[in-house]
Design an enzyme around this catalytic site. Structure first.
Site, PDB file in Angstrom:
ATOM      1  N   SER A 255       0.912  -1.448   0.027  1.00  0.00           N
ATOM      2  CA  SER A 255      -0.234   0.359   0.028  1.00  0.00           C
ATOM      3  C   SER A 255       0.678   1.245  -0.090  1.00  0.00           C
ATOM      4  O   SER A 255       1.753   1.178   0.526  1.00  0.00           O
ATOM      5  CB  SER A 255      -0.965   0.132   1.206  1.00  0.00           C
ATOM      6  OG  SER A 255       0.041   0.405   2.724  1.00  0.00           O
ATOM      7  N   LYS A 256       0.164   2.479  -0.654  1.00  0.00           N
ATOM      8  CA  LYS A 256       0.386   3.445  -0.426  1.00  0.00           C
ATOM      9  C   LYS A 256       1.409   3.623   0.446  1.00  0.00           C
ATOM     10  O   LYS A 256       2.366   5.019   1.153  1.00  0.00           O
ATOM     11  CB  LYS A 256      -0.303   4.571  -1.060  1.00  0.00           C
ATOM     12  CG  LYS A 256       0.296   5.022  -2.491  1.00  0.00           C
ATOM     13  CD  LYS A 256      -1.133   6.230  -2.093  1.00  0.00           C
ATOM     14  CE  LYS A 256      -1.313   6.559  -4.428  1.00  0.00           C
ATOM     15  NZ  LYS A 256      -2.387   7.136  -4.314  1.00  0.00           N
ATOM     16  N   ARG A 257       0.960   3.474   1.666  1.00  0.00           N
ATOM     17  CA  ARG A 257       0.854   3.997   3.223  1.00  0.00           C
ATOM     18  C   ARG A 257       1.733   3.292   3.498  1.00  0.00           C
ATOM     19  O   ARG A 257       2.709   3.986   4.662  1.00  0.00           O
ATOM     20  CB  ARG A 257      -0.261   3.389   4.157  1.00  0.00           C
ATOM     21  CG  ARG A 257      -1.092   4.444   4.388  1.00  0.00           C
ATOM     22  CD  ARG A 257      -1.888   4.380   5.229  1.00  0.00           C
ATOM     23  NE  ARG A 257      -3.096   3.483   4.382  1.00  0.00           N
ATOM     24  CZ  ARG A 257      -3.416   1.658   4.823  1.00  0.00           C
ATOM     25  NH1 ARG A 257      -3.070   1.314   6.247  1.00  0.00           N
ATOM     26  NH2 ARG A 257      -4.035   1.547   4.706  1.00  0.00           N
TER      27      ARG A 257
END
Ligand code: GLU
Length: 486
Positions: A255-257
């Site tokens: 994920s981008k996170r």
């Protein structure tokens, strides 16, 4: 057996950037095509108008181009089976959908959003599974005609028969079965007249003569719907291969996170296309030995879908950085030179004038010490400018009261050298140490500090040769004047 000329496609939805998972899908398709004398096709799946992003298609094409994954057919290039952009194929989807409706394999649905919400809420309370209840399947011909004449908004749904087993074989996952009771009556045509992914994807794969569908595992649960569509249309199914999920180091879905996911971000950070391609290739595939370093050509030669594994692949940026180091080392000097010039033009040294010969010496000296082009500048700014400050820890450790006296003697001996090469500096240093009756080490560390401001770097004599005698002497003199010990 793989057909004579397999046809595969990369079918991204233009979201504005190319996800690293998308790059892996594109690469595996590319490798499979090249390995098997096939064709690699780019198709843009842009039927979700709500997600339309201006410039996204152009960006996608230019990122693929930067990576060197040239496609044989696709937008801007054309081909026998175009257009290759789904929004330019709407009439085809509509016509095919009508064929399904005529055979009762699909049906009009006029349910309002309110009814659907109410249905979903009710089902969630009872069965925990929300599925369309086929309410509109029972509409009479007259009711349908009436609704259409009134201009009521509608969608077209897939008519999934209950209680059947939908099975297919997947190269990566083996035999896969789904019970049709878990498959919803998928919307095929939306109220805005656009097809959904499922309808357009199947029609295009068929019409573009795609033989192998190679895509991420997140699409596995859509595949039973596709299998039904192929059967309903009476079309031969392609071979499926679903690639394993990409995971964060903590094994959650990438994920981008937890870091960058856009190829463009890695490019901006200075990763080489060679390293990125090599890295994503290893996310789920290996050549059957422990070889990890591959050029694109080597990957083409060793790739097979049979060697793609099922389990999720961890995205490990340290490995990518290591591969960048390896690929950078193997890049032809001329390419590194150009990239270094570009990086210099973008740096505080943009006004400096450096010959190719000088920069090539810097490249040779630093090659084993850098993972990124920009590190040629960050790790060795002293090749581009005399140091203005000197590492305090090194001063503390190495600089003594008699250092200026030692260096003065060294400068005297260096001055006498004519066009010195490495060995001349070395001899002059040894001679100085002898004259001063000190160890060589006392001089080695303090000269390095004087000419570079740092305690580490390439071989000392390489450094001196590259900088040149006059510059070396001037830097030592300046250091002696600047460095004060408390
Ligand atoms: N448009 C889908 C995507 O964005 C394509 C999936 C497939 O390859 O079927 O990834």
């Amino acid at each position: 057996m793989i057909s004579d000329c397999p046809r595969v496609r990369f079918a991204p939805s233009p979201t504005g950037y190319l996800h690293v998972g998308g790059l892996r899908t594109a690469l595996y398709n590319y490798l499979f095509a090249k390995r098997n004398n096939g064709k690699f096709i780019l198709r843009i799946e842009d039927t979700d108008r709500a997600r339309f992003v201006e410039g996204a298609v152009e960006n996608l094409i230019s990122t693929l181009k930067w990576c060197g994954l040239d496609y044989d057919e696709g937008p801007a290039k054309g081909g026998e089976y175009g257009p290759y952009v789904q929004s330019e194929r709407l009439a085809i989807y509509k016509e095919k959908c009508e064929e399904l409706i005529a055979q009762k394999k699909a049906y009009y649905c006029f349910c309002t959003p309110e009814r659907l919400t109410e249905l979903r809420e009710r089902q969630q309370k009872t069965t925990n599974q929300s599925k369309y209840d086929k309410h509109c399947l029972n509409l009479s011909k007259e009711e349908i005609a009436d609704n259409l004449a009134k201009g009521l908004p509608y969608v077209v749904r897939l008519n999934v028969e209950p209680d059947v087993i939908i099975a297919f074989d997947d190269i990566v996952r083996g035999h896969v079965e789904f019970n049709s009771n878990t498959v919803d009556d998928q919307v095929l045509l939306k109220s805005d007249g656009y097809p959904t992914y499922h309808l357009a994807n199947v029609i295009d794969d068929h019409m573009m003569k795609i033989t192998h569908v190679i895509r991420g595992e997140e699409w596995l649960s859509s595949t039973p719907k596709h299998v039904l569509l192929y059967d309903f249309f009476g079309w031969e199914k392609p071979v499926f291969a679903h690639l394993p999920l990409l995971l964060n180091p903590d094994k959650s879905k990438l994920s981008k996170r937890q870091g960058d996911v856009a190829v463009e971000d890695y490019r901006t950070k200075g990763f080489l296309k060679e390293a990125l391609l090599n890295f994503v290739a290893l996310l789920g595939w290996n050549a059957g030995d422990d070889k990890e370093y591959f050029s694109l050509q080597e990957m083409v030669e060793s790739f097979s879908l049979e060697r793609v594994n099922k389990s999720g692949a961890v995205f490990n940026v340290e490995k990518l950085t290591w591969l960048n180091f390896e690929h950078l080392r193997n890049l032809p000097d001329a390419e590194v030179l150009q990239a270094l010039r570009d990086a210099l033009a973008d740096s505080e040294f943009k006004d400096g004038v450096y010959t190719d010969e000088y920069l090539l010496h810097v490249i040779t000296a630093m090659k084993e010490r850098v993972s990124f082009i920009k590190e040629y500048i960050e790790k060795s700014p002293y090749f581009f400018k005399a140091p203005e400050s000197f590492d305090a820890d090194v001063i503390k450790k190495r600089w003594r009261e008699d250092t200026p006296k030692h260096l003065a003697k060294l400068v005297e001996n260096f001055s006498a050298l004519v066009n010195p090469v490495k060995e001349d500096y070395e001899q002059a240093l040894h001679k100085t140490a002898e004259e001063l009756e000190i160890g060589n080490g006392k001089l080695i560390h303090t000269i390095r500090l004087s000419v570079s401001g740092m305690g580490v770097g390439p071989g000392l004599y390489d450094l001196l040769v590259i900088l040149g005698k006059d510059e070396v002497i001037s830097r030592i003199n300046k250091a002696v004047q600047t460095i004060k010990i408390q």
